[in-house]
Design a protein around this motif. Structure first.
Motif, PDB file in Angstrom:
ATOM      1  N   GLY A   1      37.214  47.184  27.706  1.00 36.14           N
ATOM      2  CA  GLY A   1      37.790  45.846  27.763  1.00 36.14           C
ATOM      3  C   GLY A   1      36.772  44.817  27.330  1.00 36.14           C
ATOM      4  O   GLY A   1      35.567  45.079  27.285  1.00 36.14           O
ATOM      5  N   GLU A   2      37.267  43.612  27.032  1.00 35.80           N
ATOM      6  CA  GLU A   2      36.413  42.559  26.539  1.00 35.80           C
ATOM      7  C   GLU A   2      35.424  42.117  27.618  1.00 35.80           C
ATOM      8  O   GLU A   2      35.817  41.913  28.767  1.00 35.80           O
ATOM      9  CB  GLU A   2      37.291  41.373  26.132  1.00 35.80           C
ATOM     10  CG  GLU A   2      36.720  40.575  24.980  1.00 35.80           C
ATOM     11  CD  GLU A   2      37.687  39.487  24.531  1.00 35.80           C
ATOM     12  OE1 GLU A   2      37.238  38.400  24.207  1.00 35.80           O
ATOM     13  OE2 GLU A   2      38.899  39.768  24.551  1.00 35.80           O
ATOM     14  N   ASP A   3      34.176  41.977  27.244  1.00 37.59           N
ATOM     15  CA  ASP A   3      33.126  41.495  28.141  1.00 37.59           C
ATOM     16  C   ASP A   3      32.900  42.397  29.361  1.00 37.59           C
ATOM     17  O   ASP A   3      32.379  41.948  30.372  1.00 37.59           O
ATOM     18  CB  ASP A   3      33.433  40.067  28.630  1.00 37.59           C
ATOM     19  CG  ASP A   3      33.505  39.084  27.470  1.00 37.59           C
ATOM     20  OD1 ASP A   3      32.742  39.282  26.512  1.00 37.59           O
ATOM     21  OD2 ASP A   3      34.311  38.155  27.530  1.00 37.59           O
ATOM     22  N   VAL A   4      33.326  43.636  29.276  1.00 38.30           N
ATOM     23  CA  VAL A   4      33.096  44.577  30.365  1.00 38.30           C
ATOM     24  C   VAL A   4      31.964  45.521  29.957  1.00 38.30           C
ATOM     25  O   VAL A   4      31.965  46.059  28.856  1.00 38.30           O
ATOM     26  CB  VAL A   4      34.366  45.402  30.673  1.00 38.30           C
ATOM     27  CG1 VAL A   4      34.078  46.465  31.721  1.00 38.30           C
ATOM     28  CG2 VAL A   4      35.490  44.495  31.128  1.00 38.30           C
TER      29      VAL A   4
ATOM     30  N   THR B   1      29.644  45.178  34.927  1.00 36.11           N
ATOM     31  CA  THR B   1      29.660  43.749  34.637  1.00 36.11           C
ATOM     32  C   THR B   1      31.032  43.398  34.090  1.00 36.11           C
ATOM     33  O   THR B   1      31.455  43.945  33.077  1.00 36.11           O
ATOM     34  CB  THR B   1      28.585  43.406  33.584  1.00 36.11           C
ATOM     35  OG1 THR B   1      27.326  43.918  34.038  1.00 36.11           O
ATOM     36  CG2 THR B   1      28.472  41.914  33.391  1.00 36.11           C
ATOM     37  N   VAL B   2      31.722  42.504  34.787  1.00 36.17           N
ATOM     38  CA  VAL B   2      33.067  42.106  34.362  1.00 36.17           C
ATOM     39  C   VAL B   2      33.176  40.581  34.431  1.00 36.17           C
ATOM     40  O   VAL B   2      32.451  39.943  35.185  1.00 36.17           O
ATOM     41  CB  VAL B   2      34.159  42.746  35.262  1.00 36.17           C
ATOM     42  CG1 VAL B   2      34.187  44.253  35.112  1.00 36.17           C
ATOM     43  CG2 VAL B   2      33.944  42.378  36.722  1.00 36.17           C
ATOM     44  N   PRO B   3      34.077  39.988  33.654  1.00 39.62           N
ATOM     45  CA  PRO B   3      34.261  38.540  33.731  1.00 39.62           C
ATOM     46  C   PRO B   3      35.183  38.150  34.884  1.00 39.62           C
ATOM     47  O   PRO B   3      36.178  38.831  35.129  1.00 39.62           O
ATOM     48  CB  PRO B   3      34.903  38.181  32.391  1.00 39.62           C
ATOM     49  CG  PRO B   3      35.546  39.420  31.902  1.00 39.62           C
ATOM     50  CD  PRO B   3      34.892  40.591  32.588  1.00 39.62           C
ATOM     51  N   CYS B   4      34.828  37.053  35.577  1.00 40.32           N
ATOM     52  CA  CYS B   4      35.674  36.558  36.664  1.00 40.32           C
ATOM     53  C   CYS B   4      37.059  36.221  36.108  1.00 40.32           C
ATOM     54  O   CYS B   4      37.193  35.638  35.038  1.00 40.32           O
ATOM     55  CB  CYS B   4      35.043  35.321  37.294  1.00 40.32           C
ATOM     56  SG  CYS B   4      36.125  34.476  38.479  1.00 40.32           S
ATOM     57  N   ASP B   5      38.081  36.605  36.846  1.00 42.31           N
ATOM     58  CA  ASP B   5      39.459  36.425  36.412  1.00 42.31           C
ATOM     59  C   ASP B   5      39.841  34.946  36.293  1.00 42.31           C
ATOM     60  O   ASP B   5      40.747  34.586  35.554  1.00 42.31           O
ATOM     61  CB  ASP B   5      40.387  37.119  37.425  1.00 42.31           C
ATOM     62  CG  ASP B   5      41.744  37.432  36.821  1.00 42.31           C
ATOM     63  OD1 ASP B   5      41.784  37.791  35.631  1.00 42.31           O
ATOM     64  OD2 ASP B   5      42.747  37.309  37.532  1.00 42.31           O
ATOM     65  N   ARG B   6      39.152  34.090  37.013  1.00 41.46           N
ATOM     66  CA  ARG B   6      39.515  32.671  37.007  1.00 41.46           C
ATOM     67  C   ARG B   6      38.584  31.799  36.167  1.00 41.46           C
ATOM     68  O   ARG B   6      39.038  30.893  35.486  1.00 41.46           O
ATOM     69  CB  ARG B   6      39.532  32.130  38.443  1.00 41.46           C
ATOM     70  CG  ARG B   6      40.676  32.691  39.275  1.00 41.46           C
ATOM     71  CD  ARG B   6      40.702  32.049  40.645  1.00 41.46           C
ATOM     72  NE  ARG B   6      41.519  32.808  41.579  1.00 41.46           N
ATOM     73  CZ  ARG B   6      41.345  32.812  42.895  1.00 41.46           C
ATOM     74  NH1 ARG B   6      40.378  32.093  43.427  1.00 41.46           N
ATOM     75  NH2 ARG B   6      42.127  33.529  43.673  1.00 41.46           N
ATOM     76  N   CYS B   7      37.264  32.044  36.267  1.00 38.11           N
ATOM     77  CA  CYS B   7      36.347  31.133  35.581  1.00 38.11           C
ATOM     78  C   CYS B   7      35.537  31.824  34.477  1.00 38.11           C
ATOM     79  O   CYS B   7      34.752  31.168  33.797  1.00 38.11           O
ATOM     80  CB  CYS B   7      35.391  30.491  36.589  1.00 38.11           C
ATOM     81  SG  CYS B   7      34.118  31.605  37.192  1.00 38.11           S
ATOM     82  N   LEU B   8      35.739  33.144  34.298  1.00 37.35           N
ATOM     83  CA  LEU B   8      35.085  33.923  33.251  1.00 37.35           C
ATOM     84  C   LEU B   8      33.579  34.101  33.451  1.00 37.35           C
ATOM     85  O   LEU B   8      32.900  34.618  32.575  1.00 37.35           O
ATOM     86  CB  LEU B   8      35.335  33.322  31.856  1.00 37.35           C
ATOM     87  CG  LEU B   8      36.807  33.125  31.478  1.00 37.35           C
ATOM     88  CD1 LEU B   8      36.920  32.513  30.088  1.00 37.35           C
ATOM     89  CD2 LEU B   8      37.559  34.443  31.539  1.00 37.35           C
ATOM     90  N   ALA B   9      33.051  33.661  34.606  1.00 40.39           N
ATOM     91  CA  ALA B   9      31.637  33.897  34.891  1.00 40.39           C
ATOM     92  C   ALA B   9      31.405  35.403  35.014  1.00 40.39           C
ATOM     93  O   ALA B   9      32.313  36.166  35.306  1.00 40.39           O
ATOM     94  CB  ALA B   9      31.250  33.203  36.193  1.00 40.39           C
ATOM     95  N   THR B  10      30.171  35.813  34.748  1.00 39.35           N
ATOM     96  CA  THR B  10      29.838  37.231  34.819  1.00 39.35           C
ATOM     97  C   THR B  10      29.762  37.696  36.269  1.00 39.35           C
ATOM     98  O   THR B  10      29.083  37.077  37.079  1.00 39.35           O
ATOM     99  CB  THR B  10      28.482  37.459  34.123  1.00 39.35           C
ATOM    100  OG1 THR B  10      28.608  37.044  32.773  1.00 39.35           O
ATOM    101  CG2 THR B  10      28.092  38.911  34.166  1.00 39.35           C
TER     102      THR B  10
END
Ligand SMILES: [Zn+2]
Ligand SMILES: [Zn+2]
Length: 183
Positions: free
Chosen positions: A29-32, A61-70
């Protein structure tokens, strides 16, 4: 690694391995990102099948579902699987009992290929809606500002998507109610 099933017949096979899933082009997945997975476990003969018990340790490492922070987390994933040879095995009470309790993996031939098994378990364990923290305020849907770092100047009602749908419902309900009163 490929584990020969027969190597677990006399005594449990001790499975220790480090697998770098990134090198195999696994689509996570993207940014994972997933660090190399350290595997420790055993493959045990439990006639007529085998039971695989292991722990997979890695950093994801995954992006936060709400703010996209790592969002970085250390994972220690316990795995317990029933390993069956692909050919038909006689039905038996013990097999049914084990199958009810455990997820099963079918093996074609005499060797268990560990890479796809580890990849699948890591993928299944990825969080669907990871949050950087429980009360993450998310991004403003109007201007895109990270609300964890402060408020923006967008109008409150328009900015909060979570309440927008509810407000629409309420408008519809009120409209219907007043219409009925008038008739
Ligand atoms: Zn967040
Ligand atoms: Zn805004």
């Amino acid at each position: 690694m490929k584990i020969r099933l027969d190597s677990a017949r006399a005594e449990p096979f001790r499975w220790q391995e480090s697998i770098d899933l990134r090198h195999a082009g696994l689509e996570l997945g993207e940014d994972v990102e997933v660090s190399p997975v350290t595997v420790r476990g055993t493959l045990t003969w439990a006639a007529p099948n085998y039971v695989l018990q292991a722990r997979f340790a890695y950093r994801q490492t995954v992006p936060c579902d709400r703010c996209l922070a790592t969002v970085v987390s250390e994972v220690d994933l316990p795995v317990e699987l029933l390993v069956e040879r692909q050919r038909a095995v006689p039905e038996g009470a013990e097999r049914e009992l084990l199958e009810e309790e455990l997820d099963a993996v079918e093996v074609a031939g005499d060797e268990l290929d560990t890479w796809p098994l580890v990849a699948e378990q890591v993928q299944l364990n990825l969080p669907t809606h990871p949050l950087c923290r429980e009360d993450c305020a998310g991004l403003c849907p109007t201007c895109g500002r990270d609300r964890n770092r402060g408020r923006c100047d967008c109008p409150e009602g328009a900015a909060d998507a979570r309440w927008a749908a509810l407000a629409t419902l309420r408008t519809k309900f009120d409209g219907r109610g007043s219409g009925r009163d008038e008739s």
